[in-house]
Write an enzyme that holds these catalytic residues in place. Structure first.
Site, PDB file in Angstrom:
ATOM      1  N   VAL A   2      -5.050   5.777   3.866  1.00  0.00           N
ATOM      2  CA  VAL A   2      -4.479   5.136   2.682  1.00  0.00           C
ATOM      3  C   VAL A   2      -3.098   4.633   3.047  1.00  0.00           C
ATOM      4  O   VAL A   2      -2.238   5.409   3.451  1.00  0.00           O
ATOM      5  CB  VAL A   2      -4.413   6.140   1.510  1.00  0.00           C
ATOM      6  CG1 VAL A   2      -3.898   5.458   0.242  1.00  0.00           C
ATOM      7  CG2 VAL A   2      -5.789   6.760   1.271  1.00  0.00           C
ATOM      8  N   GLU A   3      -2.906   3.323   2.917  1.00  0.00           N
ATOM      9  CA  GLU A   3      -1.671   2.695   3.389  1.00  0.00           C
ATOM     10  C   GLU A   3      -1.100   1.733   2.366  1.00  0.00           C
ATOM     11  O   GLU A   3      -1.775   1.347   1.416  1.00  0.00           O
ATOM     12  CB  GLU A   3      -1.955   1.888   4.659  1.00  0.00           C
ATOM     13  CG  GLU A   3      -2.495   2.674   5.808  1.00  0.00           C
ATOM     14  CD  GLU A   3      -2.701   1.808   7.042  1.00  0.00           C
ATOM     15  OE1 GLU A   3      -1.955   0.829   7.224  1.00  0.00           O
ATOM     16  OE2 GLU A   3      -3.605   2.116   7.825  1.00  0.00           O
ATOM     17  N   GLY A   4       0.124   1.321   2.623  1.00  0.00           N
ATOM     18  CA  GLY A   4       0.771   0.250   1.875  1.00  0.00           C
ATOM     19  C   GLY A   4       0.855   0.492   0.382  1.00  0.00           C
ATOM     20  O   GLY A   4       1.088   1.612  -0.080  1.00  0.00           O
TER      21      GLY A   4
END
Length: 172
Positions: A151-153
């Protein structure tokens, strides 16, 4: 709601989610802990973008000592449908053949949900039930025993999707 910091039993203990790593399993960073019982065999679990045309021979890598691969990334395709990179069906015959070859060579794979772009499943699946269905479809359809949640950004700050994802993983 720090999912990445907790260890969760997913599908009767088949998946470990922890930044620190789980006994015998590669950590979120790819480094494997020293516990036993893992099919990984090596010290790393490389990410492999299965949507690329130049995917290496993973079975050969298993024979050279790499025991586990993170297959990347399952995100939202049409609607809430899980797809590799949003473009290949999760059960794409080429991907399934690679998974089979890795297993026949003595290795295994982990499915990585998420990635930097374009649309993570928890953003597209509007409720927990549909997100559970999407995750379960991939896990059962590919007969995987390990998952990774990358899970990014901006997805990290979308409170509604974080809650959906956490609840979906807990329900699984």
């Amino acid at each position: 709601e720090r999912l990445v910091m907790r260890r969760l039993a997913l599908l009767a203990g088949l998946v470990c989610v922890s930044a620190a790593g789980c006994a015998g399993e590669p950590s979120a960073t790819g480094a494997q802990s020293t516990g036993g019982g893992s099919p990984a065999g090596g010290r790393v679990a490389p990410y492999v973008d299965v949507t690329r045309d130049d995917v290496p021979d993973l079975a050969a890598a298993v024979r050279d000592g790499v025991g586990m691969f993170n297959l990347a990334f399952v995100i939202a395709g049409e609607g809430c449908e899980p797809a590799w990179g949003g473009v290949l069906p999760y059960d794409d015959p080429g991907v399934v053949a690679r998974i089979r070859a890795v297993r026949e060579a003595g290795g295994d794979v982990r499915v990585s949900f998420g990635g930097a772009s374009p649309t993570e499943l928890a953003l597209r699946c509007g409720d927990v039930a549909s997100l559970v269905t999407a995750y379960r479809t991939v896990v059962a359809g590919l007969d995987v025993t390990h998952a990774d949640f990358d899970v990014e950004g901006e997805t990290l700050t979308d409170v509604a999707s974080v809650r959906r994802r956490n609840e979906a993983v807990a329900r699984l």
